[in-house]
Design a protein around this motif. Structure first.
Motif, PDB file in Angstrom:
ATOM      1  N   ARG A 189       0.831  -1.217   0.000  1.00  0.00           N
ATOM      2  CA  ARG A 189       0.000   0.000   0.000  1.00  0.00           C
ATOM      3  C   ARG A 189       0.859   1.259   0.000  1.00  0.00           C
ATOM      4  N   ALA A 190       1.990   1.205   0.681  1.00  0.00           N
ATOM      5  CA  ALA A 190       2.865   2.377   0.734  1.00  0.00           C
ATOM      6  C   ALA A 190       3.447   2.701  -0.636  1.00  0.00           C
ATOM      7  N   VAL A 191       3.876   1.688  -1.382  1.00  0.00           N
ATOM      8  CA  VAL A 191       4.447   1.957  -2.704  1.00  0.00           C
ATOM      9  C   VAL A 191       3.352   2.310  -3.709  1.00  0.00           C
ATOM     10  N   ASP A 192       2.164   1.767  -3.496  1.00  0.00           N
ATOM     11  CA  ASP A 192       1.035   2.095  -4.375  1.00  0.00           C
ATOM     12  C   ASP A 192       0.726   3.586  -4.332  1.00  0.00           C
ATOM     13  N   GLU A 193       0.880   4.185  -3.175  1.00  0.00           N
ATOM     14  CA  GLU A 193       0.619   5.623  -3.036  1.00  0.00           C
ATOM     15  C   GLU A 193       1.564   6.452  -3.886  1.00  0.00           C
ATOM     16  N   GLN A 194       2.692   5.880  -4.270  1.00  0.00           N
ATOM     17  CA  GLN A 194       3.657   6.598  -5.101  1.00  0.00           C
ATOM     18  C   GLN A 194       3.654   6.079  -6.538  1.00  0.00           C
ATOM     19  N   GLY A 195       2.577   5.382  -6.910  1.00  0.00           N
ATOM     20  CA  GLY A 195       2.440   4.910  -8.279  1.00  0.00           C
ATOM     21  C   GLY A 195       3.306   3.719  -8.607  1.00  0.00           C
ATOM     22  N   LEU A 196       3.728   2.980  -7.565  1.00  0.00           N
ATOM     23  CA  LEU A 196       4.610   1.841  -7.744  1.00  0.00           C
ATOM     24  C   LEU A 196       3.922   0.558  -7.296  1.00  0.00           C
ATOM     25  N   TYR A 197       4.572  -0.548  -7.554  1.00  0.00           N
ATOM     26  CA  TYR A 197       3.943  -1.854  -7.336  1.00  0.00           C
ATOM     27  C   TYR A 197       4.984  -2.841  -6.833  1.00  0.00           C
ATOM     28  N   TYR A 198       4.685  -3.494  -5.691  1.00  0.00           N
ATOM     29  CA  TYR A 198       5.509  -4.599  -5.218  1.00  0.00           C
ATOM     30  C   TYR A 198       4.687  -5.870  -5.437  1.00  0.00           C
ATOM     31  N   PRO A 199       5.011  -6.673  -6.456  1.00  0.00           N
ATOM     32  CA  PRO A 199       4.119  -7.756  -6.872  1.00  0.00           C
ATOM     33  C   PRO A 199       3.939  -8.937  -5.921  1.00  0.00           C
ATOM     34  N   PRO A 200       4.976  -9.487  -5.258  1.00  0.00           N
ATOM     35  CA  PRO A 200       4.744 -10.718  -4.483  1.00  0.00           C
ATOM     36  C   PRO A 200       3.601 -10.548  -3.484  1.00  0.00           C
ATOM     37  N   ASP A 201       2.614 -11.437  -3.554  1.00  0.00           N
ATOM     38  CA  ASP A 201       1.405 -11.273  -2.731  1.00  0.00           C
ATOM     39  C   ASP A 201       0.945 -12.620  -2.172  1.00  0.00           C
ATOM     40  N   ILE A 215      11.093 -13.510   2.379  1.00  0.00           N
ATOM     41  CA  ILE A 215      12.441 -13.759   1.869  1.00  0.00           C
ATOM     42  C   ILE A 215      12.933 -15.129   2.337  1.00  0.00           C
ATOM     43  N   GLY A 216      12.679 -15.457   3.597  1.00  0.00           N
ATOM     44  CA  GLY A 216      13.149 -16.724   4.146  1.00  0.00           C
ATOM     45  C   GLY A 216      12.588 -17.935   3.430  1.00  0.00           C
ATOM     46  N   LYS A 246       2.661 -13.864 -13.925  1.00  0.00           N
ATOM     47  CA  LYS A 246       3.169 -12.758 -14.737  1.00  0.00           C
ATOM     48  C   LYS A 246       4.389 -12.101 -14.110  1.00  0.00           C
ATOM     49  N   TYR A 247       4.382 -11.949 -12.794  1.00  0.00           N
ATOM     50  CA  TYR A 247       5.387 -11.102 -12.152  1.00  0.00           C
ATOM     51  C   TYR A 247       6.471 -11.852 -11.388  1.00  0.00           C
ATOM     52  N   GLY A 248       6.317 -13.154 -11.188  1.00  0.00           N
ATOM     53  CA  GLY A 248       7.356 -13.905 -10.517  1.00  0.00           C
ATOM     54  C   GLY A 248       7.238 -13.876  -9.004  1.00  0.00           C
ATOM     55  N   VAL A 249       8.184 -14.544  -8.336  1.00  0.00           N
ATOM     56  CA  VAL A 249       8.139 -14.742  -6.891  1.00  0.00           C
ATOM     57  C   VAL A 249       9.092 -13.773  -6.183  1.00  0.00           C
ATOM     58  N   THR A 250       9.115 -13.857  -4.861  1.00  0.00           N
ATOM     59  CA  THR A 250       9.903 -12.937  -4.042  1.00  0.00           C
ATOM     60  C   THR A 250      11.357 -12.859  -4.489  1.00  0.00           C
ATOM     61  N   ALA A 251      11.958 -13.999  -4.828  1.00  0.00           N
ATOM     62  CA  ALA A 251      13.377 -14.028  -5.190  1.00  0.00           C
ATOM     63  C   ALA A 251      13.713 -13.050  -6.307  1.00  0.00           C
ATOM     64  N   GLU A 252      12.764 -12.783  -7.184  1.00  0.00           N
ATOM     65  CA  GLU A 252      13.027 -11.912  -8.321  1.00  0.00           C
ATOM     66  C   GLU A 252      12.965 -10.433  -7.977  1.00  0.00           C
ATOM     67  N   TYR A 253      12.637 -10.122  -6.721  1.00  0.00           N
ATOM     68  CA  TYR A 253      12.518  -8.727  -6.300  1.00  0.00           C
ATOM     69  C   TYR A 253      13.497  -8.342  -5.198  1.00  0.00           C
ATOM     70  N   VAL A 254      14.323  -9.272  -4.764  1.00  0.00           N
ATOM     71  CA  VAL A 254      15.301  -8.977  -3.723  1.00  0.00           C
ATOM     72  C   VAL A 254      16.625  -8.637  -4.395  1.00  0.00           C
ATOM     73  N   LEU A 255      16.997  -7.360  -4.363  1.00  0.00           N
ATOM     74  CA  LEU A 255      18.228  -6.904  -5.005  1.00  0.00           C
ATOM     75  C   LEU A 255      19.426  -6.996  -4.078  1.00  0.00           C
TER      76      LEU A 255
END
Length: 455
Positions: free
Chosen positions: A119-131, A144-145, A155-164
């Motif tokens: 919800r926090a990133v959505d307010e800035q027009g962004l998206y964190y996909p893992p749900d 992450i664990g 479409k968007y993949g799993v948590t591993a694809e978003y941890v930089l």
């Protein structure tokens, strides 16, 4: 024990250390069935990296095992306490440290709840996909664990694809920084990805740099009813073969549909053997739904209902979101399996699971992230009935065996924990297990981090 508590107190505020057995017992296990748990000697709730380092230095000095925990919504026993351990709960480290729209990253502490970040990133027009389905409760550290997934993975993949990148407190208290903040980076071994899915067995994640995406358009959902699981799986294959990229592609079998109907009066026909939900968040989702609807009809769908707006889409998704809760009402206990197979084998997986349910005389409902081939067979049983409990465990194992026979994996997103560690060796093979244990030894030579899990 007194020496341990004294040393812990020396570096922690009073409220961060819990020793009352009536309270610590509530931290003993996650949400998995058939997983042993011990009693922790203490529960610690640090708020800073320095406090986590103090805890690990103390544990190493006194050779006390440490079990990291998030919100304990896991389904594999990965967060279960071992006897006499320190439970290190990270839920108080819950700050969103940065949201950067230019670099499209968020920097967060491990106790941040998934939905809060979303919800926090959505307010800035962004998206964190893992749900994950527990997104209103589960934490980023827990995600992450266990390398969690969710409905949008197709479409968007799993948590591993978003941890930089990560900051990790090692077993001896040293602080390790891995990864990057940049969009690209290939310097050195990918230690970041190594920690994702390690279930707290290699180190304690205390900070994460997460990739974000631009917020997509509002998705629209289609529901298609099928006379058999086989025809529904045929439709899934057709959708993926034609190159479509739905934002969601979910399946519910007859048992799940009837449980949802009984609990919530959803009005789904009793003749429906399988329900497929497809969604698109493209610029013109109605057009995509129309094409997919035609593919469903060609595969044998008896009815196809596309939503006209966001409100109707949400109504159609309610049935899927209630699936696990509805199946929990069938019997006093459930075991939720997490077997992932190639999409082309999804029909065989559902047919095999139905045969296993009949063989053991049990109710087993299946809901699935169908676009990934990730099935969740839910074994319903009476935990007070010893014979039924035995049959439930045997059927659970047989379902995992079926998944491996079909070229799949024993877990797509829930992790190994206690529940599946015997099966992990079967999937990985002797050489891989040896290398895994070598990696564990390198990071945790005393074996203090989450002992008895994964291996």
């Amino acid at each position: 024990m007194n020496g341990l508590l004294e040393q812990l107190r020396a570096g922690l505020p009073a409220e961060a250390l819990i020793t009352d057995p009536d309270v610590t017992v509530s931290y003993a296990h996650d949400m998995a069935s058939f997983c042993e748990a011990g009693m922790p000697v203490a529960v610690v709730l640090p708020r800073t990296v320095e406090q986590v380092q103090h805890i690990m230095r103390t544990a190493t000095a006194l050779r006390v095992p440490v079990v990291p925990q998030g919100a304990r919504t896991g389904l594999s026993g990965a967060a279960n306490a071992s006897e006499g351990c320190i439970v290190l709960s990270l839920v108080k480290m819950d700050r969103i440290l940065e949201i950067n729209p230019v670099d499209r990253i968020a920097v967060v502490e491990p106790g941040v709840v998934n939905a809060v970040l979303s919800r926090a990133v959505d307010e800035q027009g962004l998206y964190y996909p893992p749900d994950p389905s527990s997104w209103e409760m589960c934490t980023i550290g827990g995600n992450i664990g266990t390398a969690s997934g969710g409905l949008c993975c197709v479409k968007y993949g799993v948590t591993a694809e978003y941890v930089l990148g990560l900051e990790v407190v090692l077993a001896d208290g040293r602080l390790l920084t891995t990864g990057r903040r940049t969009a690209k980076g290939v310097a050195g071994y990918d230690l970041t990805r190594l920690f994702v899915g390690s279930e707290g067995s290699l180190g304690i994640v205390v900070k994460a740099v997460l990739a974000l995406k631009p917020r997509p358009p509002q998705q629209l959902v289609l529901a298609a009813e099928f006379p058999s699981a086989a025809t529904a799986c045929d439709a899934i294959c057709r959708i993926m073969e034609r190159g479509h990229t739905p934002s969601l592609l979910e399946l519910m079998d007859r048992t799940t549909i009837r449980a949802v109907n009984k609990m919530a009066n959803m009005g789904l026909p009793d003749t429906t053997e399988a329900l497929l939900l497809a969604a698109f968040d493209t610029p013109d989702p109605s057009a995509d739904l129309a094409v997919v609807g035609e593919l469903c009809t060609a595969a044998g769908a008896t009815e196809v209902v596309p939503a006209q707006d966001a409100a109707e889409s949400e109504m159609l998704l309610q049935a899927r979101r209630m699936s696990l809760t509805a199946l929990e009402t069938v019997k006093s206990a459930t075991m939720i399996d997490d077997v992932c197979v190639p999409r082309s084998k999804l029909g065989a997986m559902l047919e095999g699971t139905a045969a296993i349910a009949e063989k053991y005389g049990l109710t087993i409902g299946v809901c699935a992230h169908a676009g990934d081939g990730n099935t969740h067979p839910v074994v319903c049983f009476d935990h007070a009935d010893a014979d039924e409990s035995r049959r439930a465990r045997e059927s659970f194992d047989e379902i995992m065996g079926l998944g491996l026979e079909l070229g799949g994996t024993i877990t797509g997103e829930h992790g190994v924990g206690v529940l599946k560690k015997e099966w992990l060796a079967r999937e990985l093979g002797e050489v891989s297990v040896e290398l895994h244990r070598g990696i564990k030894q390198a990071f945790d030579p005393l074996g203090l981090l989450n002992p008895g899990k994964v291996f």
